[in-house]
Design a protein around this motif. Structure first.
Motif, mmCIF file in Angstrom:
data_model
loop_
_atom_site.group_PDB
_atom_site.id
_atom_site.type_symbol
_atom_site.label_atom_id
_atom_site.label_comp_id
_atom_site.label_asym_id
_atom_site.label_seq_id
_atom_site.Cartn_x
_atom_site.Cartn_y
_atom_site.Cartn_z
ATOM 1 N N ALA A 109 0.828 -1.203 0.000
ATOM 2 C CA ALA A 109 0.000 0.000 0.000
ATOM 3 C C ALA A 109 0.863 1.254 0.000
ATOM 4 O O ALA A 109 0.572 2.235 -0.705
ATOM 5 C CB ALA A 109 -0.930 -0.003 1.213
ATOM 6 N N GLY A 110 1.937 1.231 0.775
ATOM 7 C CA GLY A 110 2.832 2.383 0.821
ATOM 8 C C GLY A 110 3.531 2.624 -0.501
ATOM 9 O O GLY A 110 3.685 3.775 -0.938
ATOM 10 N N ALA A 111 3.956 1.537 -1.162
ATOM 11 C CA ALA A 111 4.638 1.677 -2.452
ATOM 12 C C ALA A 111 3.697 2.243 -3.505
ATOM 13 O O ALA A 111 4.068 3.117 -4.295
ATOM 14 C CB ALA A 111 5.182 0.326 -2.897
ATOM 15 N N LYS A 112 2.468 1.755 -3.527
ATOM 16 C CA LYS A 112 1.495 2.236 -4.512
ATOM 17 C C LYS A 112 1.118 3.693 -4.248
ATOM 18 O O LYS A 112 1.001 4.500 -5.178
ATOM 19 C CB LYS A 112 0.247 1.349 -4.490
ATOM 20 C CG LYS A 112 0.481 -0.051 -5.038
ATOM 21 C CD LYS A 112 -0.797 -0.864 -5.050
ATOM 22 C CE LYS A 112 -0.557 -2.272 -5.580
ATOM 23 N NZ LYS A 112 -0.064 -2.298 -6.968
ATOM 24 N N SER A 113 0.949 4.041 -2.970
ATOM 25 C CA SER A 113 0.625 5.418 -2.617
ATOM 26 C C SER A 113 1.761 6.363 -2.990
ATOM 27 O O SER A 113 1.538 7.454 -3.532
ATOM 28 C CB SER A 113 0.328 5.514 -1.121
ATOM 29 O OG SER A 113 0.105 6.854 -0.729
ATOM 30 N N ALA A 114 2.994 5.945 -2.703
ATOM 31 C CA ALA A 114 4.152 6.777 -3.037
ATOM 32 C C ALA A 114 4.265 6.962 -4.547
ATOM 33 O O ALA A 114 4.571 8.059 -5.036
ATOM 34 C CB ALA A 114 5.420 6.137 -2.483
ATOM 35 N N ALA A 115 4.015 5.892 -5.307
ATOM 36 C CA ALA A 115 4.074 5.989 -6.769
ATOM 37 C C ALA A 115 3.001 6.942 -7.292
ATOM 38 O O ALA A 115 3.264 7.760 -8.187
ATOM 39 C CB ALA A 115 3.906 4.603 -7.390
ATOM 40 N N ASP A 116 1.809 6.855 -6.729
ATOM 41 C CA ASP A 116 0.727 7.759 -7.147
ATOM 42 C C ASP A 116 1.103 9.214 -6.873
ATOM 43 O O ASP A 116 0.839 10.107 -7.692
ATOM 44 C CB ASP A 116 -0.571 7.410 -6.413
ATOM 45 C CG ASP A 116 -1.181 6.095 -6.887
ATOM 46 O OD1 ASP A 116 -0.788 5.617 -7.970
ATOM 47 O OD2 ASP A 116 -2.046 5.560 -6.163
ATOM 48 N N THR A 117 1.724 9.444 -5.718
ATOM 49 C CA THR A 117 2.136 10.804 -5.357
ATOM 50 C C THR A 117 3.154 11.345 -6.362
ATOM 51 O O THR A 117 3.044 12.494 -6.826
ATOM 52 C CB THR A 117 2.750 10.812 -3.948
ATOM 53 O OG1 THR A 117 1.748 10.448 -2.998
ATOM 54 C CG2 THR A 117 3.302 12.184 -3.599
ATOM 55 N N LEU A 118 4.136 10.536 -6.724
ATOM 56 C CA LEU A 118 5.162 10.996 -7.659
ATOM 57 C C LEU A 118 4.587 11.232 -9.048
ATOM 58 O O LEU A 118 4.961 12.201 -9.720
ATOM 59 C CB LEU A 118 6.305 9.981 -7.717
ATOM 60 C CG LEU A 118 7.109 9.804 -6.425
ATOM 61 C CD1 LEU A 118 8.240 8.812 -6.637
ATOM 62 C CD2 LEU A 118 7.657 11.132 -5.923
ATOM 63 N N ALA A 119 3.704 10.358 -9.475
ATOM 64 C CA ALA A 119 3.084 10.536 -10.790
ATOM 65 C C ALA A 119 2.271 11.826 -10.837
ATOM 66 O O ALA A 119 2.333 12.589 -11.812
ATOM 67 C CB ALA A 119 2.198 9.338 -11.117
ATOM 68 N N GLN A 120 1.539 12.091 -9.766
ATOM 69 C CA GLN A 120 0.695 13.283 -9.715
ATOM 70 C C GLN A 120 1.523 14.559 -9.582
ATOM 71 O O GLN A 120 1.246 15.565 -10.247
ATOM 72 C CB GLN A 120 -0.277 13.171 -8.537
ATOM 73 C CG GLN A 120 -1.316 14.273 -8.474
ATOM 74 C CD GLN A 120 -2.374 13.995 -7.414
ATOM 75 O OE1 GLN A 120 -2.123 13.317 -6.422
ATOM 76 N NE2 GLN A 120 -3.576 14.506 -7.624
ATOM 77 N N ASP A 121 2.545 14.515 -8.749
ATOM 78 C CA ASP A 121 3.333 15.718 -8.475
ATOM 79 C C ASP A 121 4.309 16.064 -9.596
ATOM 80 O O ASP A 121 4.637 17.244 -9.806
ATOM 81 C CB ASP A 121 4.116 15.558 -7.176
ATOM 82 C CG ASP A 121 3.229 15.572 -5.944
ATOM 83 O OD1 ASP A 121 2.021 15.852 -6.086
ATOM 84 O OD2 ASP A 121 3.741 15.287 -4.842
ATOM 85 N N HIS A 122 4.790 15.050 -10.320
ATOM 86 C CA HIS A 122 5.878 15.305 -11.264
ATOM 87 C C HIS A 122 5.563 14.893 -12.696
ATOM 88 O O HIS A 122 6.414 15.051 -13.584
ATOM 89 C CB HIS A 122 7.149 14.604 -10.782
ATOM 90 C CG HIS A 122 7.561 15.011 -9.405
ATOM 91 N ND1 HIS A 122 8.065 16.266 -9.122
ATOM 92 C CD2 HIS A 122 7.496 14.357 -8.212
ATOM 93 C CE1 HIS A 122 8.321 16.355 -7.818
ATOM 94 N NE2 HIS A 122 7.983 15.211 -7.250
ATOM 95 N N GLY A 123 4.379 14.361 -12.929
ATOM 96 C CA GLY A 123 3.960 14.063 -14.289
ATOM 97 C C GLY A 123 4.763 12.980 -14.978
ATOM 98 O O GLY A 123 4.936 12.999 -16.195
ATOM 99 N N VAL A 124 5.264 12.008 -14.191
ATOM 100 C CA VAL A 124 6.022 10.902 -14.772
ATOM 101 C C VAL A 124 5.254 9.600 -14.571
ATOM 102 O O VAL A 124 4.381 9.502 -13.711
ATOM 103 C CB VAL A 124 7.420 10.774 -14.129
ATOM 104 C CG1 VAL A 124 8.236 12.044 -14.353
ATOM 105 C CG2 VAL A 124 7.314 10.448 -12.637
ATOM 106 N N ALA A 125 5.577 8.600 -15.354
ATOM 107 C CA ALA A 125 5.015 7.271 -15.133
ATOM 108 C C ALA A 125 5.644 6.689 -13.874
ATOM 109 O O ALA A 125 6.853 6.762 -13.678
ATOM 110 C CB ALA A 125 5.299 6.380 -16.333
ATOM 111 N N ALA A 126 4.814 6.129 -13.001
ATOM 112 C CA ALA A 126 5.310 5.579 -11.744
ATOM 113 C C ALA A 126 4.517 4.337 -11.382
ATOM 114 O O ALA A 126 3.296 4.287 -11.564
ATOM 115 C CB ALA A 126 5.208 6.609 -10.622
ATOM 116 N N LEU A 127 5.208 3.341 -10.856
ATOM 117 C CA LEU A 127 4.599 2.057 -10.505
ATOM 118 C C LEU A 127 5.095 1.630 -9.145
ATOM 119 O O LEU A 127 6.309 1.627 -8.889
ATOM 120 C CB LEU A 127 4.970 1.006 -11.561
ATOM 121 C CG LEU A 127 4.496 -0.428 -11.343
ATOM 122 C CD1 LEU A 127 2.969 -0.500 -11.409
ATOM 123 C CD2 LEU A 127 5.129 -1.355 -12.390
ATOM 124 N N GLY A 128 4.172 1.266 -8.251
ATOM 125 C CA GLY A 128 4.532 0.751 -6.935
ATOM 126 C C GLY A 128 4.186 -0.718 -6.835
ATOM 127 O O GLY A 128 3.068 -1.115 -7.168
#
Length: 258
Positions: free
Chosen positions: A46-65
């Motif tokens: 859950a933490g990995a997915k949440s962190a990936a979502d945060t990075l994708a939203q904040d920085h506009g990059v593809a991210a996967l947790g």
């Protein structure tokens, strides 16, 4: 913003990346800021997915947790397979940040504690490197950054004791040997050796007085920050660091000068 190497966009994989105050998350965030796609691996799904979502939203990059147990070969291989089958750019960097501390005195260390510390810090590094290296070789670009510690160089003396120091010393040996093996492919392998860093790795086993003592023991009179470490990892993953391999990068505020 899109990260570009001479062979196109790339993905950075970071282990131990879920904790908001950790070096892993700071590293994934630094990669995202620089335009890399990022994969965050952690036992905390859950933490990995949440962190990936945060990075994708904040920085506009593809991210996967993804949930990964770095001590389990099948778990690590499964994660590498998911990344390979995804729409992410080819993997170009791996930062093996996942680790645990161990302040247990040597004569009180049982075999279970020894194995726990060595498995997460050293075996986890081996398994991640082995799982993601083929993609780097195939993709023609590769940067591996492993996580050692000043404790490996000076025999503890910070917080953790012998099992941790031994495991992190093993990481240095793995890094140097792997750097030789991977050099013909143009893949670099370097290690980071931090001193005391202000993260939650000592949570529950320290207090404010001890943390102040640790900071006072550093010539620069402060603990390192996750962002300090992340900046160095990102540099080692860049094209500018293409002639650095097999090195140990000391980042400790002057607490260990070699």
């Amino acid at each position: 913003m899109s990260f570009q190497t001479g062979v196109g966009p790339r993905t950075a994989v970071v282990t131990g990346a879920a904790s908001p105050r950790g070096i892993g998350f700071a590293t994934a965030r630094r990669f995202a800021v620089e335009g890399w796609a990022v994969v965050l691996l952690d036992l905390d799904e859950a933490g990995a997915k949440s962190a990936a979502d945060t990075l994708a939203q904040d920085h506009g990059v593809a991210a996967l947790g993804l949930e990964v147990d770095v001590t389990d070969q099948e778990s690590v291989r499964a994660a590498a397979a998911v990344v390979a089958a995804s729409d992410l750019p080819p993997v170009g960097a791996l930062a093996t940040v996942a680790g645990v501390a161990s302040p247990v005195p040597f004569l009180e260390v049982d075999l279970a504690e020894w194995r726990r510390v060595v498995d997460i810090n050293l075996t986890g590094t081996f398994l991640a490197c082995q799982a993601f290296l083929p993609a780097m070789i195939d993709g023609g670009y590769g940067r591996i950054v492993t996580m050692s510690s000043v404790s490996a160089q000076q025999g503890g003396g910070v917080f953790s004791k012998t099992p941790y120091s031994a495991a992190k010393a093993g990481v240095l040996g793995l890094t140097r040997s792997l750097a030789r093996e991977m050099a013909p492919y143009g893949i670099t392998v370097n290690s980071i050796s931090p001193g005391v860093v202000d993260t939650d790795i000592r949570a529950g086993a320290t207090d404010a007085e001890n943390e102040a003592r640790l900071a006072a023991s550093v010539p620069l009179r402060r603990q390192g920050t996750p962002d300090d470490i992340a900046a160095l990892i990102a540099f080692l993953a860049s094209e500018d660091a293409s002639y650095l391999t097999g090195t140990t990068q000391n980042i400790n505020g002057g607490s260990y000068i070699a």
